[in-house]
Design an enzyme around this catalytic site. Structure first.
Site: not given
Ligand code: GLU
Length: 509
Positions: A266-267
């Site tokens: 997700k980063r």
């Protein structure tokens, strides 16, 4: 197995928002079920209370609905094998765990979390990892190391216990994975996983296998991260005596970072400016927002098509597939084994292809609410006309405003760089002369305007290209936009002339 009805399940844990890899797992399950005329089931695996995230289940269901991957059975969808939320099936699992104790496949363990933390820390100091397994189990506190009387005493006195799987010693477990082919694990290095926790809840492993059995699942199609659990699951089916009816397994390849190394996280989305989640996710704990494909203006069809191509190779050059075409052509044999690199530019390309397939009317209907939200007073007919003109410049419906705002709103400022390049002392006078000419044109259509304009320019001997650019600045405010004479036509004579006059008057250099 062959005459059984095909039943597959998508079994997310509501520990956070659904990652795009999760949507792909759901999609492949859906395609497989549809292709074989079977059932696509949604089961919520919420047995881990400590990792439960409120709203995650709602998010998962909304994501599936947005994509059009509607389960045949699941929480809120009906079905005869419910409940479909594991927390609501709680009382079923204890009996199965006890069955494994009785048959010798599992044992009680009384070690407290503190004891285990202590052992882990001590091992770490020595540079090794503690594992509760066949090498250590007899030195730990469990029904294999304690006398039967002591075990009974502890249970009767209400001492908390977990139930662990007794992993056999040095056994080869081989499975024909439908994506990966034959995979073999030796049990010697595998630990004794907890099946049932002291809080009265099963772990993922027990609940997952029991429910796949009770729900008559024929094929488990899931992400590669679950491959290490495969030998345990296969042995659980053996331990329960369910081998004859157990599901076949398929493990899907990882979706890799755009750089090609490591799992897409997700980063990565934040860092590189693309969504990793289907819908916007507001993290209830940190308050952080994670962007979603839906809110970024992706069409669900484009999103699914893009996801399908991350891992499925149809074997032809075809890249664009409707959901029905995917259903027709999908097969697990054509799912690739190696990880698929995610390319954010390719994702946009897919959206662009779907946007170009929409008619001007369809695009107009998508952008009208945006125009109204900006207090633009216009007609659907005009929006349709503009949509037809600028569609090919758009990848997303939101690009419509960026590419076409000047059709609805006169410029209030003019691009300074462009003005500096084009404006000459004689420019205002030339513009006023052109405005006067345009006012005389009777039939306001691009080809006719162009003809009259060209004749006028030739008479004057003015530089055609230069004046065209200057006119564009007056009408658009900068250098963007489609064919200039189409812009004139769509704006209409009155508006065109007014904009030219305003610019001639207001732009000073
Ligand atoms: N609950 C697991 C997950 O969150 C399911 C894995 C499986 O499909 O067996 O992905």
């Amino acid at each position: 197995m062959s005459n059984r009805r095909i039943r597959v399940r998508f079994a997310p844990s509501p520990t956070g928002p659904l990652h795009m890899g999760g949507v792909r797992t759901a999609l492949f399950n859906y395609l497989f079920a549809r292709k074989h005329g079977g059932d696509f089931i949604l089961r919520i695996e919420d047995t881990d209370q400590t990792r439960y995230v409120p709203k995650a289940e709602e998010y998962i269901i909304e994501s599936l609905k947005w994509c059009g991957l509607i389960p045949d059975e699941g929480p809120g969808f009906g079905g005869e094998y419910g409940p479909y939320r594991q927390s609501e099936r709680k009382e079923r699992y204890a009996g199965y765990a006890r069955q494994l104790i009785d048959s010798g496949w599992a044992y009680y363990s009384f070690d407290t979390p503190e004891d285990l933390d202590h052992l882990r820390a001590a091992a770490e100091e020595k540079g090794v990892t503690f594992s509760y397994d066949q090498h250590t189990r007899l030195s730990l506190c469990n029904s294999l190391s304690l006398s039967p009387e002591e075990v009974e005493r502890r249970i009767n006195s209400g001492q908390p216990y977990a139930i662990r799987f007794r992993m056999p010693e040095s056994l080869d477990v081989t499975e024909e994975d439908l994506v990966r082919g034959s995979v073999t694990f030796n049990t010697r290095e595998l630990d004794d996983k907890v099946l049932f926790k002291s809080d009265g809840m099963p772990t993922y492993h027990l609940a997952n296998v029991v429910d796949d059995h009770l729900m008559e699942i024929t094929h488990v199609i899931r992400g590669e991260e679950w491959l290490p659990s495969l030998p345990l699951h296969v042995l659980l089916y053996r331990a329960f005596g369910w081998e004859a009816s157990r599901p076949r397994f398929s493990h899907l390849p990882l979706i890799l970072k755009p750089q090609g190394k490591g799992k897409l996280s997700k980063r990565d989305g934040d860092k590189m400016g693309f969504p990793v989640f289907p819908l916007l996710w507001k993290d209830p704990e940190s308050g952080e927002n994670y962007r979603g494909y839906r809110e970024d203006g992706y069409f669900p069809e484009a999103f699914l098509n893009m996801l399908a191509m991350l891992g499925w190779n149809p074997g032809t050059e075809q890249e664009l597939f409707t959901l029905n075409e995917m259903v027709e052509q999908f097969s697990l044999e054509r799912v690739v084994k190696s990880g698929s690199r995610f390319d954010p530019e390719k994702a946009k390309w897919f959206n662009r292809q779907y946007l170009q397939k929409k008619s001007a009317q369809e695009l107009a209907r998508l952008v009208v609410p945006v125009l109204y939200s900006k207090n633009i007073d216009t007609t659907l007919a005009k929006v349709v006309e503009v949509a037809g003109e600028i569609k090919e410049r758009c990848d997303f419906p939101a690009d419509f405003w960026e590419q076409g705002h000047f059709f609805f709103k006169a410029p209030e400022t003019w691009d300074e760089k462009a003005v500096a390049k084009r404006w000459k002392p004689e420019t205002p006078a030339e513009l006023l002369a052109i405005a006067a000419l345009l006012e005389t044109i009777g039939t306001w259509q691009a080809p006719l305007i162009k003809e009259e304009f060209s004749t006028f320019m030739n008479e004057k001997g003015w530089n055609f290209g230069n004046i065209m650019n200057t006119l564009r600045i007056c009408l658009v405010g900068g250098t963007l936009g489609p064919d200039l004479f189409r812009i004139l036509e769509i704006l209409g004579k009155t508006e065109t002339v007014a904009r030219i006059r305003t610019a001639a008057e207001k732009i000073n250099i």
